[in-house]
Every structure is written in structure tokens, then in C-alpha cells.
Design a protein around this motif. Structure first.
Motif, mmCIF file in Angstrom:
data_model
loop_
_atom_site.group_PDB
_atom_site.id
_atom_site.type_symbol
_atom_site.label_atom_id
_atom_site.label_comp_id
_atom_site.label_asym_id
_atom_site.label_seq_id
_atom_site.Cartn_x
_atom_site.Cartn_y
_atom_site.Cartn_z
ATOM 1 N N LEU A 79 -10.048 -11.490 -15.036
ATOM 2 C CA LEU A 79 -9.327 -10.240 -14.815
ATOM 3 C C LEU A 79 -9.383 -9.876 -13.347
ATOM 4 O O LEU A 79 -10.390 -10.137 -12.680
ATOM 5 N N VAL A 80 -8.302 -9.295 -12.831
ATOM 6 C CA VAL A 80 -8.325 -8.804 -11.455
ATOM 7 C C VAL A 80 -7.736 -7.391 -11.393
ATOM 8 O O VAL A 80 -6.862 -7.025 -12.190
ATOM 9 N N ARG A 81 -8.266 -6.621 -10.459
ATOM 10 C CA ARG A 81 -7.635 -5.367 -10.051
ATOM 11 C C ARG A 81 -7.030 -5.617 -8.687
ATOM 12 O O ARG A 81 -7.674 -6.194 -7.804
ATOM 13 N N VAL A 82 -5.780 -5.192 -8.499
ATOM 14 C CA VAL A 82 -5.121 -5.336 -7.204
ATOM 15 C C VAL A 82 -4.735 -3.951 -6.705
ATOM 16 O O VAL A 82 -4.035 -3.201 -7.391
ATOM 17 N N ASP A 83 -5.228 -3.620 -5.514
ATOM 18 C CA ASP A 83 -4.870 -2.364 -4.852
ATOM 19 C C ASP A 83 -3.903 -2.652 -3.714
ATOM 20 O O ASP A 83 -4.071 -3.637 -2.982
ATOM 21 N N TYR A 84 -2.908 -1.803 -3.566
ATOM 22 C CA TYR A 84 -1.886 -1.964 -2.529
ATOM 23 C C TYR A 84 -1.766 -0.665 -1.739
ATOM 24 O O TYR A 84 -1.549 0.405 -2.324
ATOM 25 N N ALA A 85 -1.894 -0.757 -0.431
ATOM 26 C CA ALA A 85 -1.550 0.370 0.418
ATOM 27 C C ALA A 85 -0.033 0.535 0.404
ATOM 28 O O ALA A 85 0.694 -0.353 -0.066
ATOM 29 N N PRO A 86 0.497 1.654 0.891
ATOM 30 C CA PRO A 86 1.959 1.760 1.015
ATOM 31 C C PRO A 86 2.518 0.563 1.780
ATOM 32 O O PRO A 86 2.042 0.231 2.859
ATOM 33 N N HIS A 87 3.475 -0.118 1.171
ATOM 34 C CA HIS A 87 4.111 -1.312 1.722
ATOM 35 C C HIS A 87 3.106 -2.481 1.851
ATOM 36 O O HIS A 87 3.327 -3.403 2.639
ATOM 37 N N GLY A 88 2.039 -2.440 1.064
ATOM 38 C CA GLY A 88 1.076 -3.541 1.038
ATOM 39 C C GLY A 88 1.605 -4.713 0.230
ATOM 40 O O GLY A 88 2.388 -4.549 -0.719
ATOM 41 N N LEU A 89 1.153 -5.894 0.585
ATOM 42 C CA LEU A 89 1.663 -7.138 -0.012
ATOM 43 C C LEU A 89 0.528 -7.999 -0.540
ATOM 44 O O LEU A 89 -0.466 -8.225 0.152
ATOM 45 N N ALA B 65 -0.575 1.834 -4.698
ATOM 46 C CA ALA B 65 -0.247 1.266 -6.002
ATOM 47 C C ALA B 65 -1.466 0.510 -6.520
ATOM 48 O O ALA B 65 -2.296 0.032 -5.746
ATOM 49 N N VAL B 66 -1.555 0.430 -7.855
ATOM 50 C CA VAL B 66 -2.652 -0.277 -8.509
ATOM 51 C C VAL B 66 -2.088 -1.068 -9.678
ATOM 52 O O VAL B 66 -1.229 -0.570 -10.427
ATOM 53 N N ALA B 67 -2.568 -2.297 -9.836
ATOM 54 C CA ALA B 67 -2.191 -3.117 -10.983
ATOM 55 C C ALA B 67 -3.413 -3.889 -11.464
ATOM 56 O O ALA B 67 -4.347 -4.149 -10.702
ATOM 57 N N PHE B 68 -3.387 -4.247 -12.743
ATOM 58 C CA PHE B 68 -4.419 -5.097 -13.323
ATOM 59 C C PHE B 68 -3.758 -6.342 -13.890
ATOM 60 O O PHE B 68 -2.678 -6.267 -14.489
ATOM 61 N N SER B 69 -4.403 -7.488 -13.679
ATOM 62 C CA SER B 69 -3.880 -8.752 -14.192
ATOM 63 C C SER B 69 -4.941 -9.476 -14.998
ATOM 64 O O SER B 69 -6.117 -9.509 -14.608
ATOM 65 N N SER B 70 -4.516 -10.077 -16.103
ATOM 66 C CA SER B 70 -5.338 -11.019 -16.848
ATOM 67 C C SER B 70 -4.828 -12.422 -16.563
ATOM 68 O O SER B 70 -3.610 -12.640 -16.463
ATOM 69 N N LEU B 71 -5.762 -13.367 -16.414
ATOM 70 C CA LEU B 71 -5.405 -14.755 -16.111
ATOM 71 C C LEU B 71 -6.044 -15.680 -17.145
ATOM 72 O O LEU B 71 -7.196 -15.478 -17.547
ATOM 73 N N SER B 72 -5.293 -16.685 -17.549
ATOM 74 C CA SER B 72 -5.699 -17.524 -18.667
ATOM 75 C C SER B 72 -6.648 -18.646 -18.263
ATOM 76 O O SER B 72 -6.510 -19.787 -18.709
ATOM 77 N N SER B 73 -7.616 -18.327 -17.419
ATOM 78 C CA SER B 73 -8.651 -19.278 -17.027
ATOM 79 C C SER B 73 -9.831 -18.493 -16.489
ATOM 80 O O SER B 73 -9.650 -17.440 -15.876
ATOM 81 N N GLN B 74 -11.059 -18.997 -16.714
ATOM 82 C CA GLN B 74 -12.210 -18.337 -16.109
ATOM 83 C C GLN B 74 -12.296 -18.666 -14.628
ATOM 84 O O GLN B 74 -13.033 -18.021 -13.885
ATOM 85 N N ASN B 75 -11.517 -19.658 -14.191
ATOM 86 C CA ASN B 75 -11.479 -20.041 -12.777
ATOM 87 C C ASN B 75 -10.041 -20.403 -12.423
ATOM 88 O O ASN B 75 -9.709 -21.582 -12.267
#
Length: 221
Positions: A94-104, A166-176
Motif C-alpha cells: 500500500l502507498v499514500r501519495v501526497d501532492y503539492a499544488p501542481h505536484g507530479l 491532493a492525496v491518494a492511496f494505492s494498493s499494489l498486487s505485490s509485496q515488492n
């Protein structure tokens, strides 16, 4: 003739048996660093399951925003088997991704995982590119509550097109899942790729290639 039929059935059964990952032989395999009483499984040593406790399956802190004060204006916070030992061998992270305004979150791939992203806050412009020869660009603008899938191995990105965080959460289908950031991998490799290779591959002037290779290519994870 019966022998031929039996052989055919055995071949078919063997093919089907090898068509997917094997089933788990135990409920979990909690990762440990101590090798004294551990069993080595899929890159990690595992402790005696009888010693499992709630902390082996727990992590906290994803409510805390990541530091986006970098050149990309984004921060990826990863939760994997190193953070939650009980995730070991379960094939997910799992990841949390934070984005500043106009962040990439710049173009990248995960060589070992499909990603499913959920937007919690803000407005994201996202997309991925299909494989050769079509190289179709699949893109959409996402709002809070929207979900988008990035297929395994394909180049993808997220860009905050709003004027707020902005904030998003992602699940990924691998432990690595692994990550290959395209710009850094191509122009920031060590040692550097021969510029003549990149000149021909990208149809660029050699001075531009040299300039790109001299840049600092930041990471956000």
C-alpha cells in the motif's frame, strides 16, 4: 488407447497446475530479521506463527501528510513487509501519495504489480501508455472518491492539476512491486548510458542529451 488418454490428462493437469501462483500452505509468514529460529521464505525469514501478535499486522501514521517540498512536489509513503511484517508472502502493498499544488508523481512503472489508486483529496490528471506497437495513452481526470487502475508494467503518472494539496492511496498486487522512474533510469543511470545511444533512441541533439544527463533527477519515495 487408455494410456494415451491418461497421458493427455496428466499433461493437462500439469499445465493447469502451473498456470497460477501456488496456494498458501499456512495462514501467514511474519517476516523477521533474526535468522536463529526463522525459515527463509520468498526473500524473508519467518517467525514461528505461534508467536504472532497484533503488532505483526499493524502500522500507523498514514494520516500524516508526506513532505512534498522537493522538485517534484510529491511524496510516496510505502507500506510493505518491511513496515508490516505480516504482509510477507501475501502479495500486496500500500502507498499514500501526497501532492503539492501542481505536484507530479512522474512517469514510472511497477515491474511486478498492478496498481489501483483511490483519490481522497484534490484533483488528479492521471494516465498510462499501452505497450508497443499501439502506445495508446489512456487518461482521465480524477476527483475525490474516484478509482483508477494502472496495469502491471505500464508507464503511468499522476499530476495534481489543482491549486490545493491532493492525496491518494494505492494498493499494489505485490509485496515488492518495484519502481522504475523513467527519466532517472534513462538519463540519470550510474554509470551513464553512452550519449550516442540516447541520441539515436530519442532523436535528440547530443548537446541536449548531455544536458539531460547532467541534471539531478529527484525521487519522491
Amino acid at each position: 488407447m487408455k494410456g494415451v488418454h491418461l497421458f493427455a490428462l496428466l499433461v493437462l493437469a500439469s499445465t493447469l497446475a502451473s498456470a497460477s501462483d501456488p496456494s498458501h500452505l499456512q495462514d501467514f509468514c511474519i517476516a523477521i530479521n533474526d535468522t536463529t529460529n526463522g525459515v527463509f521464505v520468498n526473500g524473508k525469514f519467518c517467525k514461528d506463527p505461534k508467536l504472532a501478535n497484533p503488532e505483526d499486522f499493524f502500522s500507523s501514521g498514514l494520516n500524516i501528510p508526506g513532505n512534498t517540498s522537493n522538485q517534484l512536489g510529491s511524496k510516496v509513503t510505502l507500506i510493505n513487509a518491511d513496515k508490516i511484517p505480516g504482509l510477507n508472502t501475501l502479495g500486496i502493498s500500500l502507498v499514500r501519495v501526497d501532492y503539492a499544488p501542481h505536484g507530479l508523481n512522474p512517469p514510472h512503472t511497477h515491474p511486478r504489480a498492478t496498481e489501483i489508486l483511490t483519490v481522497v483529496e484534490g484533483t488528479l490528471y492521471v494516465g498510462f501508455v499501452t505497450s508497443n506497437p499501439d502506445n495508446r495513452f489512456i487518461t482521465k481526470v480524477l476527483y475525490p472518491g474516484d478509482v483508477f487502475v494502472f496495469p502491471i508494467g505500464l508507464i503511468h503518472f499522476q499530476f495534481n492539476i489543482g491549486n490545493t494539496n491532493a492525496v491518494a492511496f494505492s494498493s499494489l498486487s505485490s509485496q515488492n512491486p518495484g519502481i522504475i522512474t523513467i527519466g532517472k533510469a534513462v538519463f540519470g543511470s550510474k554509470p551513464a548510458i553512452n550519449p550516442d545511444v540516447l541520441v539515436k533512441a530519442f532523436q535528440l541533439d547530443k548537446n541536449i542529451v548531455n544536458q539531460l544527463q547532467s541534471l539531478f533527477w529527484p525521487l519522491n519515495n
